[in-house]
Design an enzyme around this catalytic site. Structure first.
Site, PDB file in Angstrom:
ATOM      1  N   LYS A 279       0.842  -1.191   0.000  1.00  0.00           N
ATOM      2  CA  LYS A 279       0.000   0.000   0.000  1.00  0.00           C
ATOM      3  C   LYS A 279       0.882   1.247   0.000  1.00  0.00           C
ATOM      4  O   LYS A 279       1.843   1.342   0.747  1.00  0.00           O
ATOM      5  CB  LYS A 279      -0.905   0.004   1.231  1.00  0.00           C
ATOM      6  CG  LYS A 279      -2.368  -0.171   0.922  1.00  0.00           C
ATOM      7  CD  LYS A 279      -3.230   0.000   2.138  1.00  0.00           C
ATOM      8  CE  LYS A 279      -4.661   0.282   1.721  1.00  0.00           C
ATOM      9  NZ  LYS A 279      -5.549   0.496   2.868  1.00  0.00           N
ATOM     10  N   GLU A 363     -20.166  -5.769   8.419  1.00  0.00           N
ATOM     11  CA  GLU A 363     -21.147  -4.980   9.171  1.00  0.00           C
ATOM     12  C   GLU A 363     -22.272  -5.829   9.744  1.00  0.00           C
ATOM     13  O   GLU A 363     -22.755  -5.575  10.855  1.00  0.00           O
ATOM     14  CB  GLU A 363     -21.730  -3.872   8.278  1.00  0.00           C
ATOM     15  CG  GLU A 363     -20.733  -2.790   7.878  1.00  0.00           C
ATOM     16  CD  GLU A 363     -19.909  -3.152   6.668  1.00  0.00           C
ATOM     17  OE1 GLU A 363     -19.038  -2.347   6.281  1.00  0.00           O
ATOM     18  OE2 GLU A 363     -20.118  -4.241   6.107  1.00  0.00           O
ATOM     19  N   ARG A 391     -25.959  -2.137   4.916  1.00  0.00           N
ATOM     20  CA  ARG A 391     -25.635  -3.538   4.694  1.00  0.00           C
ATOM     21  C   ARG A 391     -26.101  -4.435   5.842  1.00  0.00           C
ATOM     22  O   ARG A 391     -26.014  -5.656   5.743  1.00  0.00           O
ATOM     23  CB  ARG A 391     -24.119  -3.675   4.512  1.00  0.00           C
ATOM     24  CG  ARG A 391     -23.587  -2.875   3.334  1.00  0.00           C
ATOM     25  CD  ARG A 391     -22.084  -2.635   3.451  1.00  0.00           C
ATOM     26  NE  ARG A 391     -21.312  -3.852   3.310  1.00  0.00           N
ATOM     27  CZ  ARG A 391     -20.868  -4.328   2.145  1.00  0.00           C
ATOM     28  NH1 ARG A 391     -21.146  -3.688   1.021  1.00  0.00           N
ATOM     29  NH2 ARG A 391     -20.160  -5.420   2.098  1.00  0.00           N
TER      30      ARG A 391
END
Length: 502
Positions: A279, A363, A391
């Site tokens: 990253k 979630e 969600r």
């Protein structure tokens, strides 16, 4: 080099050294634009080489590359004819920070939430098969998005349908030992060669035709191969689901990636290509601090310094208050779905590590996990962005509200969320959650109101949802500091001595 690229087809004529130079230019372009406009930096810098390799191999107009979440699609946009517009990224009437179908035919789906790519890619491929259409379909999913349950549901279906889907697992966290990694990389390369696939097909067909022994022998060979793979592969999940596994590969070696993708493109079965990336690759500050540079506002690209505002945001107010409440009551715990810093729970996590739970991008699990905690006598506080609570609406209704379990949900980024586009606007939470029974819904407008809302929520023995916007807290209004009264809005005196409800 960038001036030569108008479409992915233009990558075919470039040498490997030119592709490396192109990757450098793309990274410089991304850093410059994000420095001016803000956006997702670290995730995009990490997939530049991977994106080039994918578009070099899968550049037929019918080939589809599906980006999960799609906050790593900047290089993809640049390579698909939008470099001249890239300065407008995340601006009004400009390019979206995510894939957007109306922008380009290369953006097959609008995306902004995680763990959707394998499902949409498999559906696209199945539809094409029914219509006898050609073209490869590639789903690019990160290791973080793979924590979402929907991704595993889709992987199971991929193994069931056994269609020739290519799944690229972009892994920027997993640590892989050199010996095991080298062996599995070698075997990964081997299993994608045409010679191996031809040999495997002929052997399987021959064994299957042996009278009486064919089917038992086929099952034995499958189990034997799986046993061997479990020894040399760092992860055998994909093989168990019936998918080929290739990797881990160096996600920054463009030449190796191209070689593997060219082989994978010829396969007629589902395959997972596991690539390891860094990253923030190519920009020092983001390499050192990929969390800060995951989603960042405008910053100084020369120094890497991100401006800090003196005004407190609602997120910072929540961060301070949840720590205070945690100090007062040992039953208070905090839960987040891979958004520790974004929701302001990093301070709580540092002070109370045993009372903090990051469940990953899950979630639904976060909400129902909170239900279990609440039933045990704990006071769970679940911090999720408004757009992501969508969600888990069923879990909030079924596992929390109907059972009147005293869990607290704080919805950051509620309301309009400026530059992030439609998928990130927190504009549906009230309409979705207001009809839910047994739930108190609060929308504080100031720092003091947010603090009072949290105090009230902890003291009540009911499910509570507190929603607040992204951004700084406005100036305090004394009339707004009235006590919270359940079932009524805020009462403030008007000019004629009566009360208005805000």
């Amino acid at each position: 080099m960038l001036e030569k690229i108008q479409s992915p087809k233009d990558l075919e004529d470039l040498s490997k050294s030119e592709l490396i130079l192109l990757a450098k230019e793309i990274r410089e372009r991304i850093v410059t634009v994000v420095g001016n406009n803000g956006g997702h930096l670290a995730s995009n810098l990490g997939v530049v080489d991977l994106t080039i390799a994918l578009h070099r191999v899968f550049n037929n107009s019918q080939d589809a590359i599906i980006w999960d979440v799609s906050h790593q699609c900047y290089a993809h946009k640049i390579l698909t004819g939008r470099n001249n517009q890239f300065d407008t990224l995340r601006k009004k009437n400009g390019l979206s920070g995510f894939t957007k179908n109306i922008e380009s035919p290369y953006d097959w789906f609008d995306a902004g939430h995680s763990s959707t790519s394998i499902s949409t890619a498999l559906g696209l491929l199945a539809g094409r098969d029914l219509l006898h259409s050609e073209g490869k379909v590639v789903a690019v999913i990160g290791d973080g998005a793979l924590t979402g349950g929907m991704a595993f549901e889709a992987l199971s279906h991929v193994g069931q349908l056994h269609k020739n889907l290519v799944i690229v697992l972009n892994d920027n966290q997993m640590s892989i030992s050199s010996n095991t990694g080298a062996i599995s990389k070698y075997l990964g390369h081997l299993t994608t060669t045409p010679q191996y696939q031809s040999f495997r097909y002929n052997v399987d067909r021959f064994v299957d035709k042996i009278p009486f022994l064919g089917k038992p022998l086929t099952r034995f060979i499958f189990k034997f191969k799986r046993g061997i793979k479990s020894i040399v592969f760092p992860n055998n999940l994909f093989s168990d689901l019936g998918l080929e596994y290739v990797g881990p590969l160096n996600g920054h070696h463009i030449g190796d990636l191209i070689t593997v993708f060219e082989r994978v493109k010829k396969l007629d079965r589902p395959v997972v290509v596991h690539v390891v990336t860094q990253k923030g690759r190519g920009y020092g500050p983001s390499e050192k601090d990929p969390v800060t540079f995951h989603g960042v506002g405008p910053f100084n690209t020369l120094t890497g310094k991100v401006p800090v505002s003196n005004k407190k945001t609602f997120t910072q107010v929540f961060s301070d208050k949840i720590v205070e409440l945690g100090e007062r009551d040992s039953r208070v715990v905090a839960i987040t779905a891979a958004m520790t810093t974004g929701t302001g729970l990093d301070s709580f996590a540092e002070k109370f590590p045993h009372r903090f739970f990051d469940v990953g991008i899950a979630e639904q699990h976060a909400v129902t996990f909170a239900a279990g905690l609440a039933r045990s006598g704990i006071k769970p506080v679940v911090a999720i962005y408004s757009t992501f609570i969508q969600r888990a609406v069923d879990q909030l209704i079924h596992d929390i509200a109907l059972q009147k379990l005293p869990a607290i949900f704080v919805l950051d980024h509620s309301g309009p969320v400026s530059e992030d586009g439609e998928t990130h606007q927190g504009i549906f939470d009230i309409s979705l959650l207001r009809p839910v029974p047994n739930v108190s819904l609060l929308s504080p407008a100031t720092k003091t109101q947010l603090e009072k809302s949290l105090e009230w929520a902890i003291s009540e023995n009911v499910p509570v949802i507190i929603r607040y916007p992204k951004g700084t807290c406005p100036k305090e209004v004394p009339e707004f500091n009235a006590p919270i009264e359940k079932g009524r809005g805020l009462l403030v005196p008007n000019k004629v001595g009566k009360s208005d409800i805000l």
